[in-house]
Every structure is written in structure tokens, then in C-alpha cells.
Design an enzyme around this catalytic site. Structure first.
Site, PDB file in Angstrom:
ATOM      1  N   TYR A  26       0.790  -1.229   0.000  1.00 53.05           N
ATOM      2  CA  TYR A  26       0.000   0.000   0.000  1.00 53.05           C
ATOM      3  C   TYR A  26       0.825   1.284   0.000  1.00 53.05           C
ATOM      4  O   TYR A  26       0.254   2.368  -0.054  1.00 53.05           O
ATOM      5  CB  TYR A  26      -0.959   0.001   1.205  1.00 53.05           C
ATOM      6  CG  TYR A  26      -1.853  -1.207   1.221  1.00 53.05           C
ATOM      7  CD1 TYR A  26      -2.823  -1.386   0.246  1.00 53.05           C
ATOM      8  CD2 TYR A  26      -1.718  -2.186   2.195  1.00 53.05           C
ATOM      9  CE1 TYR A  26      -3.638  -2.504   0.236  1.00 53.05           C
ATOM     10  CE2 TYR A  26      -2.537  -3.303   2.204  1.00 53.05           C
ATOM     11  CZ  TYR A  26      -3.490  -3.456   1.222  1.00 53.05           C
ATOM     12  OH  TYR A  26      -4.294  -4.564   1.219  1.00 53.05           O
ATOM     13  N   ASN A  77     -12.345   3.962  -3.151  1.00 54.66           N
ATOM     14  CA  ASN A  77     -11.515   2.807  -2.861  1.00 54.66           C
ATOM     15  C   ASN A  77     -12.275   2.043  -1.783  1.00 54.66           C
ATOM     16  O   ASN A  77     -12.175   2.371  -0.604  1.00 54.66           O
ATOM     17  CB  ASN A  77     -10.129   3.216  -2.364  1.00 54.66           C
ATOM     18  CG  ASN A  77      -9.242   2.014  -2.098  1.00 54.66           C
ATOM     19  OD1 ASN A  77      -9.726   0.894  -1.972  1.00 54.66           O
ATOM     20  ND2 ASN A  77      -7.945   2.240  -1.998  1.00 54.66           N
ATOM     21  N   HIS A  83     -14.850  -6.778  -2.443  1.00 55.95           N
ATOM     22  CA  HIS A  83     -15.066  -8.194  -2.719  1.00 55.95           C
ATOM     23  C   HIS A  83     -16.289  -8.762  -2.002  1.00 55.95           C
ATOM     24  O   HIS A  83     -16.584  -9.945  -2.146  1.00 55.95           O
ATOM     25  CB  HIS A  83     -13.819  -8.984  -2.305  1.00 55.95           C
ATOM     26  CG  HIS A  83     -12.555  -8.228  -2.516  1.00 55.95           C
ATOM     27  ND1 HIS A  83     -12.060  -7.938  -3.774  1.00 55.95           N
ATOM     28  CD2 HIS A  83     -11.703  -7.637  -1.635  1.00 55.95           C
ATOM     29  CE1 HIS A  83     -10.956  -7.227  -3.644  1.00 55.95           C
ATOM     30  NE2 HIS A  83     -10.724  -7.033  -2.364  1.00 55.95           N
ATOM     31  N   ASP A  90     -25.233  -1.454  -4.847  1.00 59.61           N
ATOM     32  CA  ASP A  90     -26.613  -0.997  -4.984  1.00 59.61           C
ATOM     33  C   ASP A  90     -26.748   0.489  -4.671  1.00 59.61           C
ATOM     34  O   ASP A  90     -27.515   1.198  -5.332  1.00 59.61           O
ATOM     35  CB  ASP A  90     -27.538  -1.817  -4.087  1.00 59.61           C
ATOM     36  CG  ASP A  90     -27.746  -3.241  -4.591  1.00 59.61           C
ATOM     37  OD1 ASP A  90     -27.358  -3.542  -5.744  1.00 59.61           O
ATOM     38  OD2 ASP A  90     -28.292  -4.057  -3.824  1.00 59.61           O
ATOM     39  N   HIS A 103      -7.690   1.260  -6.444  1.00 58.33           N
ATOM     40  CA  HIS A 103      -7.006   0.382  -5.489  1.00 58.33           C
ATOM     41  C   HIS A 103      -5.522   0.695  -5.537  1.00 58.33           C
ATOM     42  O   HIS A 103      -4.945   0.834  -6.624  1.00 58.33           O
ATOM     43  CB  HIS A 103      -7.235  -1.095  -5.825  1.00 58.33           C
ATOM     44  CG  HIS A 103      -8.672  -1.479  -5.739  1.00 58.33           C
ATOM     45  ND1 HIS A 103      -9.292  -1.726  -4.542  1.00 58.33           N
ATOM     46  CD2 HIS A 103      -9.618  -1.615  -6.703  1.00 58.33           C
ATOM     47  CE1 HIS A 103     -10.561  -2.004  -4.771  1.00 58.33           C
ATOM     48  NE2 HIS A 103     -10.785  -1.934  -6.071  1.00 58.33           N
ATOM     49  N   LEU A 104      -4.906   0.796  -4.380  1.00 59.87           N
ATOM     50  CA  LEU A 104      -3.479   1.096  -4.309  1.00 59.87           C
ATOM     51  C   LEU A 104      -2.643  -0.045  -4.877  1.00 59.87           C
ATOM     52  O   LEU A 104      -1.690   0.181  -5.618  1.00 59.87           O
ATOM     53  CB  LEU A 104      -3.083   1.362  -2.852  1.00 59.87           C
ATOM     54  CG  LEU A 104      -3.696   2.627  -2.249  1.00 59.87           C
ATOM     55  CD1 LEU A 104      -3.712   2.545  -0.737  1.00 59.87           C
ATOM     56  CD2 LEU A 104      -2.927   3.839  -2.718  1.00 59.87           C
ATOM     57  N   SER A 105      -3.001  -1.266  -4.514  1.00 63.70           N
ATOM     58  CA  SER A 105      -2.243  -2.430  -4.980  1.00 63.70           C
ATOM     59  C   SER A 105      -2.925  -3.026  -6.211  1.00 63.70           C
ATOM     60  O   SER A 105      -4.085  -2.731  -6.500  1.00 63.70           O
ATOM     61  CB  SER A 105      -2.153  -3.487  -3.871  1.00 63.70           C
ATOM     62  OG  SER A 105      -3.429  -4.030  -3.599  1.00 63.70           O
ATOM     63  N   ARG A 114      -9.281 -11.571  -3.838  1.00 69.35           N
ATOM     64  CA  ARG A 114      -9.247 -10.134  -4.142  1.00 69.35           C
ATOM     65  C   ARG A 114      -9.498  -9.844  -5.624  1.00 69.35           C
ATOM     66  O   ARG A 114      -9.583  -8.694  -6.025  1.00 69.35           O
ATOM     67  CB  ARG A 114      -7.901  -9.535  -3.742  1.00 69.35           C
ATOM     68  CG  ARG A 114      -7.636  -9.580  -2.261  1.00 69.35           C
ATOM     69  CD  ARG A 114      -6.363  -8.822  -1.918  1.00 69.35           C
ATOM     70  NE  ARG A 114      -5.906  -9.114  -0.586  1.00 69.35           N
ATOM     71  CZ  ARG A 114      -6.327  -8.485   0.517  1.00 69.35           C
ATOM     72  NH1 ARG A 114      -7.228  -7.533   0.430  1.00 69.35           N
ATOM     73  NH2 ARG A 114      -5.845  -8.828   1.695  1.00 69.35           N
TER      74      ARG A 114
END
EC number: 4.2.1.10
Length: 150
Positions: A26, A77, A83, A90, A103-105, A114
Site C-alpha cells: 500500500y 476505494n 469483494h 446498490d 485500489h493502491l495495490s 481479491r
């Protein structure tokens, strides 16, 4: 005089620990540092930027609901909620505000659980694996999209 466009940046669970938590995945920047960069970028583009980080799914959902009619774009994020949360999906679909998922990674280079996102297929775009810069790219894309609508 036209009202300023507004962008909401939402960060999900454990992102308050950025800078401490698993820096190999991260990065070493704190969430506060990332948000400060985004605020500066937004100010230069004459955009209002709001930010919320929460470890509680319902708080993120409430922020999305409250954004209806007030926010022009969302950068999210969802972290681990990516997940698991049909409810976030919704909520985003319910308010019909365009959004970019960040997403950082690189979630696709990590554990198999993931790899699936409940949001990606509805997002205008998904940015992952570029670290904190991914937020800057998402904000640039959101600003361009809003400018194109004017």
C-alpha cells in the site's frame, strides 16, 4: 455564475492505517497525505472535493445516499468491501453518480479472493496497482469527464 463541480472521495476499511499497514502493498504515504494532494489538485481545477474514510459499510452507503443531487462524481476505494459489498454496489447504482474505483495495490496480482469486485463492471473506470498516484489519475479523469459535460 455556475456552481462548482463536486467530487466525493470515499475510502473503505483499514485505509486509515495507510503508511503503517503493509507498505509493500500500500505504500508509505498516509491517507491524510494522499487527500492533501487531491485537495490541491481539485483546488487548481476549481473543483470542490469532499473526503470520507470509514471502516463501517453503512457510513459509506449513507455518504453515497447523501451525495445524490449534490455530488457530480465519486472516486471510491472500497478496500475489503470491494469483494463483499452488494450494498455498496446498490447504493452507487441507486444514486447514478458516475464513479471510478481505485485500489493502491494490483488486486489481480494478489490472493484469488481479491480478484473479484462487485463495483468494477459499473464503474466508469478502474485504476489499480499504481499506488497513491492512482487517486491522482482518477481525479484527473473525473475532472476531464466533468469538464466535457459543461
Amino acid at each position: 455564475m455556475t456552481a462548482k463541480s463536486r467530487i466525493l472521495v470515499l475510502n473503505g476499511p483499514n485505509l486509515n492505517l495507510l503508511g503503517l499497514r503493509e507498505p509493500t502493498h500500500y505504500g508509505s504515504q498516509t491517507l491524510e497525505q494522499i487527500v492533501a494532494i487531491l485537495r490541491d489538485q481539485a483546488q487548481k481545477a476549481d473543483i470542490e472535493l469532499e473526503h470520507l474514510q470509514s471502516n463501517r459499510e453503512y457510513e459509506l452507503i449513507e455518504a453515497i445516499h447523501q451525495a445524490f443531487g449534490k455530488v457530480d462524481f465519486i472516486i471510491i476505494n472500497p478496500a475489503a468491501f470491494t469483494h463483499t459489498s452488494v450494498a455498496l454496489r446498490d447504493a452507487l447504482l441507486g444514486v447514478a453518480i458516475p464513479f471510478i474505483e481505485v485500489h493502491l495495490s494490483n488486486v489481480h496480482a494478489r490472493e484469488p479472493f481479491r480478484h473479484h469486485s462487485y463495483l468494477s463492471d459499473k464503474a466508469q473506470g478502474v485504476i489499480c496497482g499504481l499506488g497513491a498516484q492512482g487517486y491522482e489519475f482518477a481525479l484527473s479523469a473525473a475532472i476531464r469527464a466533468l469538464q466535457a459535460k459543461q
